[in-house]
Write an enzyme that holds these catalytic residues in place. Sequence first.
Site, PDB file in Angstrom:
ATOM      1  N   ARG A   8       0.852  -1.181   0.000  1.00  6.03           N
ATOM      2  CA  ARG A   8       0.000   0.000   0.000  1.00  6.03           C
ATOM      3  C   ARG A   8       0.894   1.240   0.000  1.00  6.03           C
ATOM      4  O   ARG A   8       1.926   1.262   0.672  1.00  6.03           O
ATOM      5  CB  ARG A   8      -0.895   0.012   1.237  1.00  6.03           C
ATOM      6  CG  ARG A   8      -1.854   1.203   1.286  1.00  6.03           C
ATOM      7  CD  ARG A   8      -2.637   1.219   2.583  1.00  6.03           C
ATOM      8  NE  ARG A   8      -3.482   2.413   2.668  1.00  6.03           N
ATOM      9  CZ  ARG A   8      -4.116   2.813   3.762  1.00  6.03           C
ATOM     10  NH1 ARG A   8      -3.988   2.092   4.892  1.00  6.03           N
ATOM     11  NH2 ARG A   8      -4.844   3.902   3.756  1.00  6.03           N
ATOM     12  N   HIS A   9       0.519   2.245  -0.792  1.00  4.06           N
ATOM     13  CA  HIS A   9       1.311   3.470  -0.886  1.00  4.06           C
ATOM     14  C   HIS A   9       1.611   4.048   0.495  1.00  4.06           C
ATOM     15  O   HIS A   9       0.889   3.818   1.470  1.00  4.06           O
ATOM     16  CB  HIS A   9       0.568   4.523  -1.722  1.00  4.06           C
ATOM     17  CG  HIS A   9      -0.726   4.958  -1.117  1.00  4.06           C
ATOM     18  ND1 HIS A   9      -0.804   5.894  -0.104  1.00  4.06           N
ATOM     19  CD2 HIS A   9      -1.998   4.587  -1.373  1.00  4.06           C
ATOM     20  CE1 HIS A   9      -2.064   6.072   0.235  1.00  4.06           C
ATOM     21  NE2 HIS A   9      -2.819   5.294  -0.512  1.00  4.06           N
ATOM     22  N   TRP A  14      -3.669  13.506   2.396  1.00  2.00           N
ATOM     23  CA  TRP A  14      -5.043  13.428   2.903  1.00  2.00           C
ATOM     24  C   TRP A  14      -5.208  12.319   3.929  1.00  2.00           C
ATOM     25  O   TRP A  14      -6.129  12.385   4.740  1.00  2.00           O
ATOM     26  CB  TRP A  14      -6.030  13.289   1.740  1.00  2.00           C
ATOM     27  CG  TRP A  14      -6.295  14.605   1.069  1.00  2.00           C
ATOM     28  CD1 TRP A  14      -5.621  15.787   1.260  1.00  2.00           C
ATOM     29  CD2 TRP A  14      -7.320  14.883   0.101  1.00  2.00           C
ATOM     30  NE1 TRP A  14      -6.141  16.769   0.463  1.00  2.00           N
ATOM     31  CE2 TRP A  14      -7.182  16.246  -0.262  1.00  2.00           C
ATOM     32  CE3 TRP A  14      -8.307  14.123  -0.506  1.00  2.00           C
ATOM     33  CZ2 TRP A  14      -8.016  16.852  -1.195  1.00  2.00           C
ATOM     34  CZ3 TRP A  14      -9.138  14.727  -1.443  1.00  2.00           C
ATOM     35  CH2 TRP A  14      -8.989  16.080  -1.782  1.00  2.00           C
ATOM     36  N   GLY A  22      -9.979   8.523  -2.024  1.00  2.00           N
ATOM     37  CA  GLY A  22     -10.538   7.877  -3.204  1.00  2.00           C
ATOM     38  C   GLY A  22      -9.722   8.110  -4.457  1.00  2.00           C
ATOM     39  O   GLY A  22      -8.513   7.887  -4.487  1.00  2.00           O
ATOM     40  N   ARG A  58       0.106   8.936  -5.666  1.00  2.00           N
ATOM     41  CA  ARG A  58       0.623   8.440  -4.385  1.00  2.00           C
ATOM     42  C   ARG A  58       1.147   7.012  -4.512  1.00  2.00           C
ATOM     43  O   ARG A  58       2.122   6.652  -3.852  1.00  2.00           O
ATOM     44  CB  ARG A  58      -0.438   8.546  -3.283  1.00  2.00           C
ATOM     45  CG  ARG A  58      -1.760   7.852  -3.537  1.00  2.00           C
ATOM     46  CD  ARG A  58      -2.778   8.306  -2.487  1.00  2.00           C
ATOM     47  NE  ARG A  58      -4.082   7.652  -2.563  1.00  2.00           N
ATOM     48  CZ  ARG A  58      -5.081   8.044  -3.339  1.00  2.00           C
ATOM     49  NH1 ARG A  58      -4.912   9.099  -4.139  1.00  2.00           N
ATOM     50  NH2 ARG A  58      -6.246   7.418  -3.314  1.00  2.00           N
ATOM     51  N   GLU A  85      -7.652   3.292  -6.059  1.00  4.34           N
ATOM     52  CA  GLU A  85      -8.386   3.175  -4.807  1.00  4.34           C
ATOM     53  C   GLU A  85      -9.889   3.154  -5.083  1.00  4.34           C
ATOM     54  O   GLU A  85     -10.357   3.581  -6.147  1.00  4.34           O
ATOM     55  CB  GLU A  85      -8.015   4.360  -3.893  1.00  4.34           C
ATOM     56  CG  GLU A  85      -8.763   4.442  -2.563  1.00  4.34           C
ATOM     57  CD  GLU A  85      -8.592   3.235  -1.683  1.00  4.34           C
ATOM     58  OE1 GLU A  85      -9.109   2.161  -2.058  1.00  4.34           O
ATOM     59  OE2 GLU A  85      -7.976   3.349  -0.605  1.00  4.34           O
ATOM     60  N   SER A  87     -13.465   4.497  -5.138  1.00 10.29           N
ATOM     61  CA  SER A  87     -14.003   5.852  -5.230  1.00 10.29           C
ATOM     62  C   SER A  87     -14.959   6.106  -4.066  1.00 10.29           C
ATOM     63  O   SER A  87     -15.845   5.290  -3.798  1.00 10.29           O
ATOM     64  CB  SER A  87     -14.753   6.036  -6.550  1.00 10.29           C
ATOM     65  OG  SER A  87     -15.473   7.255  -6.540  1.00 10.29           O
ATOM     66  N   TYR A  88     -14.762   7.238  -3.401  1.00 11.70           N
ATOM     67  CA  TYR A  88     -15.674   7.631  -2.318  1.00 11.70           C
ATOM     68  C   TYR A  88     -16.696   8.666  -2.775  1.00 11.70           C
ATOM     69  O   TYR A  88     -17.430   9.226  -1.954  1.00 11.70           O
ATOM     70  CB  TYR A  88     -14.887   8.156  -1.119  1.00 11.70           C
ATOM     71  CG  TYR A  88     -14.345   7.039  -0.254  1.00 11.70           C
ATOM     72  CD1 TYR A  88     -15.167   6.384   0.666  1.00 11.70           C
ATOM     73  CD2 TYR A  88     -13.030   6.624  -0.371  1.00 11.70           C
ATOM     74  CE1 TYR A  88     -14.678   5.358   1.448  1.00 11.70           C
ATOM     75  CE2 TYR A  88     -12.533   5.589   0.408  1.00 11.70           C
ATOM     76  CZ  TYR A  88     -13.361   4.961   1.319  1.00 11.70           C
ATOM     77  OH  TYR A  88     -12.873   3.928   2.084  1.00 11.70           O
ATOM     78  N   ARG A 113     -17.513   0.587   5.847  1.00 14.38           N
ATOM     79  CA  ARG A 113     -17.227  -0.785   6.239  1.00 14.38           C
ATOM     80  C   ARG A 113     -18.267  -1.815   5.797  1.00 14.38           C
ATOM     81  O   ARG A 113     -18.191  -2.964   6.203  1.00 14.38           O
ATOM     82  CB  ARG A 113     -17.070  -0.857   7.763  1.00 14.38           C
ATOM     83  CG  ARG A 113     -15.813  -0.175   8.267  1.00 14.38           C
ATOM     84  CD  ARG A 113     -14.562  -0.778   7.649  1.00 14.38           C
ATOM     85  NE  ARG A 113     -13.336  -0.246   8.223  1.00 14.38           N
ATOM     86  CZ  ARG A 113     -12.114  -0.572   7.835  1.00 14.38           C
ATOM     87  NH1 ARG A 113     -11.969  -1.434   6.853  1.00 14.38           N
ATOM     88  NH2 ARG A 113     -11.055  -0.027   8.391  1.00 14.38           N
ATOM     89  N   HIS A 155      -3.512   0.535  -3.303  1.00 14.12           N
ATOM     90  CA  HIS A 155      -4.247   1.286  -2.282  1.00 14.12           C
ATOM     91  C   HIS A 155      -4.931   0.350  -1.293  1.00 14.12           C
ATOM     92  O   HIS A 155      -5.087  -0.849  -1.560  1.00 14.12           O
ATOM     93  CB  HIS A 155      -5.274   2.181  -2.963  1.00 14.12           C
ATOM     94  CG  HIS A 155      -4.663   3.039  -4.022  1.00 14.12           C
ATOM     95  ND1 HIS A 155      -4.229   4.322  -3.777  1.00 14.12           N
ATOM     96  CD2 HIS A 155      -4.392   2.788  -5.339  1.00 14.12           C
ATOM     97  CE1 HIS A 155      -3.706   4.826  -4.884  1.00 14.12           C
ATOM     98  NE2 HIS A 155      -3.798   3.915  -5.849  1.00 14.12           N
ATOM     99  N   ASN A 157      -8.028  -0.241  -0.375  1.00 11.49           N
ATOM    100  CA  ASN A 157      -9.185  -1.040  -0.769  1.00 11.49           C
ATOM    101  C   ASN A 157      -8.964  -1.874  -2.019  1.00 11.49           C
ATOM    102  O   ASN A 157      -9.517  -2.970  -2.134  1.00 11.49           O
ATOM    103  CB  ASN A 157     -10.413  -0.139  -0.919  1.00 11.49           C
ATOM    104  CG  ASN A 157     -10.979   0.264   0.429  1.00 11.49           C
ATOM    105  OD1 ASN A 157     -11.472  -0.564   1.188  1.00 11.49           O
ATOM    106  ND2 ASN A 157     -10.878   1.544   0.752  1.00 11.49           N
TER     107      ASN A 157
END
Length: 210
Positions: A8-9, A14, A22, A58, A85, A87-88, A113, A155, A157
Amino acid sequence: MTKLFLVRHGQSQWNLENRFTGWQDVDITELGEQEAKQAGIALKDETVDVAFTSKLIRAQHTLKIILNETGKTDMPVIIDGALNERSYGMLEGLNKAETAEKYGAEQIHIWRRSFDIAPPGGESLKDTYDRVIPYFENFVQPQLQQHKNVLIVAHGNSLRALIMYLEHLSPEEILQREIATGEPLTYALDDQMNAVKLGKSLYIQPKTVV
């Protein structure tokens, strides 16, 4: 046996500011750079033949530091948005604590979650899984089947989706899995692509940057 390394990066700006990131293209912090260097140290004596990463800076910056640290700067690198990652959506850029105050902690927990419930305009972990796993099967797995060792820098997720696939975890099990920034995870795969998680690579926690 062939090896698959997942990283993971390093800590992003952020991450530091506790924001939903995201698909926003945010770079890593000074601590994130240190974490990437430590990942490079952990992987320095490993044979790695090809690397994959996402379209986000990242992850690419983390990979570049790892390759510089290991001296493998001439390695083939494949960049694809399938490894981005999750998307949020409308939450991206918002502070997590402030967002919990606005929508309620329970609702934020559900968006973050739940396996198959997406935040407004974003992706669920299931959506991310459905994006990552076909890419892995079609593009990464053929490299492993050629007995090439593969490094994926991505990322929280997108790697969580991949770990779910590799370890045959249930939605409930994968939601409990935390993935540290900059800490390599190693899997050994046989000719049938059955994966076994190996012990953690050497990793030294960097000092916190003040």
